[in-house]
Design an enzyme around this catalytic site. Structure first.
Site, short mmCIF file in Angstrom:
data_model
loop_
_atom_site.label_atom_id
_atom_site.label_comp_id
_atom_site.label_asym_id
_atom_site.label_seq_id
_atom_site.Cartn_x
_atom_site.Cartn_y
_atom_site.Cartn_z
N ASP A 187 71.46 31.57 -26.81
CA ASP A 187 70.86 32.41 -28.22
C ASP A 187 69.23 32.50 -27.35
O ASP A 187 69.08 32.01 -26.40
CB ASP A 187 70.60 31.01 -29.31
CG ASP A 187 70.35 31.67 -30.42
OD1 ASP A 187 70.13 33.32 -30.52
OD2 ASP A 187 70.01 31.29 -31.10
N HIS A 193 72.73 29.67 -40.10
CA HIS A 193 73.60 30.59 -39.90
C HIS A 193 74.61 30.31 -39.72
O HIS A 193 75.85 30.60 -38.92
CB HIS A 193 73.52 31.51 -38.28
CG HIS A 193 73.96 33.06 -38.05
ND1 HIS A 193 74.01 33.86 -39.47
CD2 HIS A 193 73.80 33.73 -37.43
CE1 HIS A 193 74.48 34.73 -39.07
NE2 HIS A 193 74.11 34.86 -37.63
N ARG A 227 83.81 37.64 -36.18
CA ARG A 227 82.58 38.22 -37.06
C ARG A 227 83.01 37.78 -38.39
O ARG A 227 83.04 38.19 -39.06
CB ARG A 227 81.03 38.37 -37.25
CG ARG A 227 79.95 37.54 -35.84
CD ARG A 227 79.91 36.78 -35.77
NE ARG A 227 78.98 36.19 -37.40
CZ ARG A 227 78.16 37.03 -37.53
NH1 ARG A 227 77.58 37.20 -36.55
NH2 ARG A 227 77.25 36.73 -38.69
N GLN A 255 78.07 32.91 -39.08
CA GLN A 255 78.07 33.14 -37.84
C GLN A 255 79.02 31.63 -37.21
O GLN A 255 79.71 31.17 -35.64
CB GLN A 255 77.12 32.96 -36.45
CG GLN A 255 76.75 32.42 -35.28
CD GLN A 255 77.18 33.79 -34.53
OE1 GLN A 255 76.52 34.97 -34.54
NE2 GLN A 255 78.33 34.41 -33.72
N CYS A 290 75.65 34.06 -29.51
CA CYS A 290 75.51 34.76 -31.41
C CYS A 290 75.15 35.90 -30.81
O CYS A 290 75.75 36.48 -31.45
CB CYS A 290 75.17 33.70 -32.22
SG CYS A 290 73.30 34.45 -31.22
N ARG A 298 70.05 37.75 -45.93
CA ARG A 298 70.05 38.17 -44.42
C ARG A 298 68.33 37.70 -44.36
O ARG A 298 67.61 38.52 -45.17
CB ARG A 298 69.94 38.25 -43.54
CG ARG A 298 69.18 38.39 -41.84
CD ARG A 298 69.57 38.57 -41.06
NE ARG A 298 70.96 38.62 -40.58
CZ ARG A 298 71.50 38.77 -38.90
NH1 ARG A 298 70.99 39.54 -38.18
NH2 ARG A 298 72.75 38.14 -39.23
N1 NVA Z 1 68.66 32.51 -33.06
C1 NVA Z 1 68.16 34.12 -33.54
C2 NVA Z 1 69.92 34.73 -33.59
C3 NVA Z 1 70.22 36.18 -34.07
C4 NVA Z 1 71.78 36.55 -34.24
C5 NVA Z 1 67.68 35.43 -34.32
O1 NVA Z 1 67.37 34.36 -35.57
O2 NVA Z 1 67.15 35.85 -33.64
N1 CP Z 2 75.23 37.51 -34.21
C1 CP Z 2 74.28 37.96 -35.35
O1 CP Z 2 74.04 37.31 -36.27
O2 CP Z 2 74.07 39.39 -35.04
P1 CP Z 2 73.06 40.50 -35.82
O3 CP Z 2 72.00 39.72 -36.42
O4 CP Z 2 73.58 41.24 -35.29
O5 CP Z 2 74.17 40.84 -37.31
#
Ligand code: NVA
Ligand code: CP
Length: 329
Positions: A230, A134, A316, A137, A271, A107
């Site tokens: 989101d 992502h 997930r 997800q 998400c 990540r």
């Molecule tokens: N768009 C959000 C998704 C989190 C799962 C982020 O990148 O923070």
């Molecule tokens: N939805 C998601 O990716 O959550 P986290 O950032 O907690 O992993």
């Protein structure tokens, strides 16, 4: 479906059949878990590295629980716990970890980083979120839609908010691949990038999907089956953007009005994490500064009977299990 030794970097890399295969495998693995059927032999003896350059609750826990359930061991590297990018390049890190681990989750920020990791690792690399996409997800979200509606074709899926970032991009691609009617509903500046929209429209011609971009909430949400949103400001974005985001995206909040246009059977998806009340530090700070008590979704919708966000969060784990099992097992 044979995904053995494949990377899992973005949804565009997978065919409709492969995506459906992963969704069905996720549902099977969930059913096995609910019935108490042991999965310990599926990845017995495998070692998995989890690299997080951004924070996480769901993705990290999903990878860990999925690995343990299937008999694998994990090493977690947090944003400060490795040399990546600071003292050691992605290419060098990939070649080191590839000698020790059977699979690597990453990540981070730019998609190019996870693509580079995959190029040099020699073992499957799974994208646990980048600025652009992502994908894990997506399998959980589509698995949830399949549980609720039993199909994808003909499902009207509306995404409201910042549609040009990881979630908007990935959902548009996935809906196009699965033959759904995707609508991005937001102000023009937040529409997904034109090249990606064109790619999705080309995919849609093959799958029977439609891809629509609109600024009109009533038109977008009319007869919707799914309304998805989101956060308005994503991880890694600077605090300075809050002012403009709140101003620009407030008309695209998911609330009772938006749902009034949707089908009575419509569901709410997110998400997570979500800003729907004042029970977070950022929620309190934003309230103090702007006087609002929720952002992308009202508490009423988030907590209401149409909300499936916790099914989605549970899924997930089952879907990440499917991604690891399909590529490593
Ligand atoms: N768009 C959000 C998704 C989190 C799962 C982020 O990148 O923070
Ligand atoms: N939805 C998601 O990716 O959550 P986290 O950032 O907690 O992993």
């Amino acid at each position: 479906m044979d995904l053995k030794n494949r990377h899992f970097l973005k949804m565009l890399d997978f065919t409709t059949e492969e995506i459906n295969g992963l969704i069905d495998l996720s549902l099977r693995l969930k059913d096995e878990k609910k019935k108490g059927i042991s999965q310990k032999s599926y990845l017995a003896g495998k070692n998995i590295a989890l690299i997080f350059e951004k924070t996480s609750t769901r993705t990290r826990c999903s990878f860990e629980v999925a690995a343990y359930d299937m008999g694998a061991e994990v090493t977690y590297l947090d944003p400060s716990g490795s040399q990546i990018g600071k003292k050691e390049s992605i290419a060098d890190t990939a070649r080191v970890l590839g000698r020790m681990y059977d699979g690597i989750e990453y990540r981070g920020f730019e998609q190019t980083k996870v693509e580079d990791l995959a190029k040099y690792a020699g073992v499957p690399v799974w994208n646990g979120l980048t600025n652009e996409s992502h994908p894990t997800q997506m399998i959980a979200d589509m698995m949830t839609i399949k549980e609720k509606f039993g199909k994808f074709q003909g499902i009207k899926f509306v995404y409201m908010g910042d549609a040009r970032y990881n979630m908007g991009n990935s959902l548009m691609v996935t809906c196009a691949k699965l033959g759904m009617d995707f609508v991005a509903c937001t102000c023009r500046e937040y529409f997904p990038e034109a090249g990606l929209v064109q790619t999705c429209q080309d995919i849609a011609k093959e799958t029977g999907a439609t891809v629509t971009l609109t600024e009109d909430v009533a038109e977008a949400c009319k007869d919707a089956d799914v309304i998805y949103t989101d956060v308005w400001v994503s991880m890694g974005e600077p605090d300075e953007v809050w002012d403009k985001r709140i101003k620009d995206l407030s008309p695209y909040q998911v609330n009772a009005k938006a749902f009034s246009y949707a089908k009575p059977s419509a569901i709410f998806m997110h998400c997570l994490p979500a800003f729907h009340d004042l029970n977070t530090t950022i929620g309190k700070e934003i309230h103090a500064k702007y006087g609002i008590d929720c952002m992308e979704v009202t508490d009423e919708i988030f907590e209401g009977e149409r909300s499936v966000v916790f099914d989605e969060a549970e899924n997930r784990m089952h879907s990440i299990k499917a991604v690891m099992y399909a590529t490593l097992g």
